[in-house]
Design an enzyme around this catalytic site. Structure first.
Site, PDB file in Angstrom:
ATOM      1  N   LEU A  55      22.549   0.770  -4.857  1.00  0.00           N
ATOM      2  CA  LEU A  55      22.424   0.756  -6.316  1.00  0.00           C
ATOM      3  C   LEU A  55      21.006   0.371  -6.732  1.00  0.00           C
ATOM      4  O   LEU A  55      20.235  -0.171  -5.941  1.00  0.00           O
ATOM      5  CB  LEU A  55      23.453  -0.239  -6.883  1.00  0.00           C
ATOM      6  CG  LEU A  55      24.919   0.122  -6.560  1.00  0.00           C
ATOM      7  CD1 LEU A  55      25.850  -1.021  -6.935  1.00  0.00           C
ATOM      8  CD2 LEU A  55      25.328   1.409  -7.250  1.00  0.00           C
ATOM      9  N   PRO A  56      20.659   0.630  -8.008  1.00  0.00           N
ATOM     10  CA  PRO A  56      19.269   0.419  -8.426  1.00  0.00           C
ATOM     11  C   PRO A  56      18.785  -1.033  -8.356  1.00  0.00           C
ATOM     12  O   PRO A  56      17.684  -1.293  -7.864  1.00  0.00           O
ATOM     13  CB  PRO A  56      19.258   0.914  -9.881  1.00  0.00           C
ATOM     14  CG  PRO A  56      20.405   1.867  -9.976  1.00  0.00           C
ATOM     15  CD  PRO A  56      21.445   1.331  -9.038  1.00  0.00           C
ATOM     16  N   THR A 111      17.859  -2.554  -2.741  1.00  0.00           N
ATOM     17  CA  THR A 111      16.774  -3.547  -2.740  1.00  0.00           C
ATOM     18  C   THR A 111      16.922  -4.358  -4.024  1.00  0.00           C
ATOM     19  O   THR A 111      16.720  -3.829  -5.124  1.00  0.00           O
ATOM     20  CB  THR A 111      15.403  -2.849  -2.739  1.00  0.00           C
ATOM     21  OG1 THR A 111      15.333  -2.001  -1.593  1.00  0.00           O
ATOM     22  CG2 THR A 111      14.282  -3.872  -2.685  1.00  0.00           C
ATOM     23  N   LYS A 134      12.686  -7.874   3.385  1.00  0.00           N
ATOM     24  CA  LYS A 134      12.229  -6.638   2.718  1.00  0.00           C
ATOM     25  C   LYS A 134      11.068  -6.956   1.757  1.00  0.00           C
ATOM     26  O   LYS A 134      10.078  -6.223   1.690  1.00  0.00           O
ATOM     27  CB  LYS A 134      13.417  -6.034   1.960  1.00  0.00           C
ATOM     28  CG  LYS A 134      13.071  -4.949   0.975  1.00  0.00           C
ATOM     29  CD  LYS A 134      13.098  -3.572   1.568  1.00  0.00           C
ATOM     30  CE  LYS A 134      12.684  -2.548   0.527  1.00  0.00           C
ATOM     31  NZ  LYS A 134      12.455  -1.241   1.026  1.00  0.00           N
ATOM     32  N   LYS A 180       8.519  -2.381  -8.611  1.00  0.00           N
ATOM     33  CA  LYS A 180       9.802  -3.104  -8.556  1.00  0.00           C
ATOM     34  C   LYS A 180       9.817  -4.076  -7.364  1.00  0.00           C
ATOM     35  O   LYS A 180      10.148  -5.245  -7.500  1.00  0.00           O
ATOM     36  CB  LYS A 180      10.952  -2.094  -8.415  1.00  0.00           C
ATOM     37  CG  LYS A 180      12.296  -2.749  -8.172  1.00  0.00           C
ATOM     38  CD  LYS A 180      13.358  -1.783  -7.668  1.00  0.00           C
ATOM     39  CE  LYS A 180      14.558  -2.573  -7.162  1.00  0.00           C
ATOM     40  NZ  LYS A 180      15.606  -1.752  -6.561  1.00  0.00           N
TER      41      LYS A 180
END
Ligand code: NAD
Length: 297
Positions: A65-66, A98, A173, A248
């Site tokens: 998902l976003p 992420t 990450k 982002k």
């Protein structure tokens, strides 16, 4: 073979879910946007008409998902009435999005309290790696859940790491993508500096590749047009990995640093440069186009 619910069929989730179908798993998919369903249906997946309907009795729930707010709403709901409330210990839950480490920890802890194995499992590698099944997964959760996770992640990726407890995958990450931004900017700066002294960027790249400046941006993703035929730089900076996504990820990296009270000056500078580059209208271009920002200075 396992039964899998896959939720979020965008640029990354679509090809990842397809690889699971291709590996012989029984996959039920859901996305808020019905246009995303058809491709998976023709690949052999079943389509559910809600996220809740997709998870009944499955071995794995996987989300792509976003952002954190979507993951929190999907699993926890408004009043702990999200997907977790429909599951028990027989299902392993993997969020590959992420997102911020805090949300990953919160969902991980909520799942643990309910006896459900949850792992934040963000990926490195873009759409091409998702399609090729060569993603790297960085996992956060307990060892037992990691062993379960590995069995299914192996059908979507080739490097699967256990980074530590809940949230550790997102921290790994964030660290990686902050470093990626820094060495992409550094590589661009070095190449431009040499070029302004008349050096051929291809020759300078060869020199630095054989010297201590060697890094991934230089080796496989050269930001100077014409040096590497297959790199986005030689194709009008068509992504690849968009500036929007780098902005982002750098925002998430800043929150990870702040969460540890850590001052990260290089990361902050990289974030500022990419923010400006995005505001200049480059959000949908490849992140290696940062070279053009430096050239304009
Ligand atoms: P995307 O916007 O293409 O896909 C997201 C999908 O999720 C969309 O199809 C959207 O309709 C769906 N969605 C949103 N909310 C939903 C909900 N509540 N229930 C069901 N479906 C919902 O994004 P993407 O490029 O596939 O990226 C997904 C995640 O992977 C992001 O967190 C991104 O940061 C990460 N990521 C992307 C890349 C990349 O190169 N695109 C690389 C690594 C990681």
């Amino acid at each position: 073979m396992a039964t899998v619910a896959f939720i979020g069929l965008g640029n990354m989730g679509g090809p990842m879910a397809k690889n699971l179908v291709g590996a012989g798993h029984s996959v039920t998919v859901f996305d808020l946007v019905p246009e995303a369903w058809a491709d998976l249906e023709s690949a052999g997946a079943s389509v559910a008409d809600s996220a809740a309907a997709s998870v009944t009795g499955v071995d794995y729930v996987i989300t792509m998902l976003p952002a954190g707010k979507h993951v929190r709403a999907t699993y926890l709901g408004e009043n702990n009435d999200g997907l977790l409330s429909l599951l028990d210990g027989s299902t392993t839950v993997l969020d590959c999005s992420t997102i911020d480490a805090e949300t990953a920890r919160d969902v991980g802890l909520a799942a643990k309290a309910m006896g459900i194995g949850f792992m934040d499992s963000p990926v490195s590698g873009g759409v091409a790696a998702a399609a090729a099944g060569t993603l790297a997964f960085m996992c956060g959760g307990d060892a037992e859940t990691f062993e379960q996770a590995r069995l299914i992640l192996a059908d979507m990726g080739k490097n699967i790491f256990h980074a530590g407890p809940a949230g550790a995958g997102q921290v790994a990450k964030g660290c990686n993508n902050m470093l990626l931004a820094i060495h992409m900017i550094g590589t661009s700066e070095a190449l431009e500096m040499g070029a302004r002294h008349g050096l051929d960027p291809a020759v300078l790249s060869e020199i630095m590749l054989a010297s201590s400046g060697r890094n991934w941006s230089l080796e496989v993703y050269n930001p100077y047009p014409g040096v590497m035929e297959t790199a986005p730089a030689s194709n009008g900076y068509k992504p690849g990995f968009m500036v929007d996504l780098m902005v982002k990820d750098l925002g998430l990296a800043m929150a990870i640093a702040a969460g540890a009270g850590f001052d990260n000056p290089m990361g902050q500078l990289a974030r500022d440069l990419y923010d400006e580059h995005q505001k200049d209208g480059n959000g949908a271009r490849d992140f290696s186009s940062i070279l053009e920002k430096l050239q304009a200075e």
